[in-house]
Design an enzyme around this catalytic site. Structure first.
Site, PDB file in Angstrom:
ATOM      1  CB  CYS A  57     -22.346  -5.994  45.159  1.00 34.62           C
ATOM      2  SG  CYS A  57     -21.203  -7.272  44.567  1.00 34.62           S
ATOM      3  CB  CYS A  95     -24.672  -7.396  42.542  1.00 38.16           C
ATOM      4  SG  CYS A  95     -23.289  -6.885  41.471  1.00 38.16           S
ATOM      5  CG  HIS A 100     -25.728  -7.840  33.481  1.00 37.72           C
ATOM      6  ND1 HIS A 100     -25.777  -8.475  34.702  1.00 37.72           N
ATOM      7  CD2 HIS A 100     -25.507  -8.811  32.556  1.00 37.72           C
ATOM      8  CE1 HIS A 100     -25.584  -9.783  34.521  1.00 37.72           C
ATOM      9  NE2 HIS A 100     -25.415 -10.013  33.218  1.00 37.72           N
ATOM     10  CD  GLU A 101     -25.346  -8.479  28.778  1.00 37.37           C
ATOM     11  OE1 GLU A 101     -24.232  -9.064  28.672  1.00 37.37           O
ATOM     12  OE2 GLU A 101     -26.363  -9.077  29.170  1.00 37.37           O
TER      13      GLU A 101
END
Length: 173
Positions: free
Chosen positions: A165, A146, A130-131
């Site tokens: 996604c 996602c 994510h980061e």
């Protein structure tokens, strides 16, 4: 593309392994693991009993050898007015940080029958992906499956998947 993982404080081999394998599988990048660093000066806020996430990002940018650099720490992080953050990154920046501190709760609320260590590792993998996604210019995604979905609690982290996604994947290519 090289992503350099910068451990800050006592980061386990399992966490480093989970982080590097997640980055390789989602972004198809090279990953290196830097030497362990001590907490940056001025990071600790005694009033909050937490550490400023931004000081860890600056450390990762300074020490990291990659195009993208991510600090991983067991310390509890905050950012501005938020009570805590699992991680922080600047959009299109080179540095980011993930804290494992609040990812270590014992269960995922009955969401699965995985072991506590497996749940923890999955959370680490998702937050790292994510980061780093933010550093590639990806913003938060509305799709709750996602990996780029904003997850203020571990429950939401547990719900999302480890990969991008279709919409986020298209932005990347």
């Amino acid at each position: 593309m090289l992503v350099d993982i910068v451990p800050v404080g006592n980061v386990s081999a399992e966490v480093k392994r989970a982080a590097s394998s997640a980055l390789r599988s989602v972004y198809d990048c090279d990953v290196s693991i830097n030497d362990s660093q001590s907490v940056p000066n001025g990071a600790y806020d005694s009033g909050r009993n937490q550490y400023s996430a931004e000081t860890f990002i600056q450390l990762a940018e300074r020490i990291g050898r990659g195009t993208k650099n991510i600090a991983i720490t067991p310390h509890d992080l905050f950012y501005r007015r938020r009570n805590y953050v699992f991680g922080l990154a600047y959009l299109d920046g080179s540095g980011s940080v993930v804290s494992t501190y609040r990812l270590q709760t014992s269960s995922d609320g009955g969401f699965s029958n995985k072991s506590a260590s497996e749940i923890f590792e999955n959370r680490v993998r998702k937050e790292i992906v994510h980061e780093i996604g933010h550093t590639y210019g990806l913003e938060h995604c509305d799709n709750n499956r996602c990996v780029m979905n904003f997850s203020p609690t571990v429950r939401e982290v547990d719900i999302k998947e480890e990969h991008l996604c279709g919409s986020c994947q298209r932005i990347m290519s």
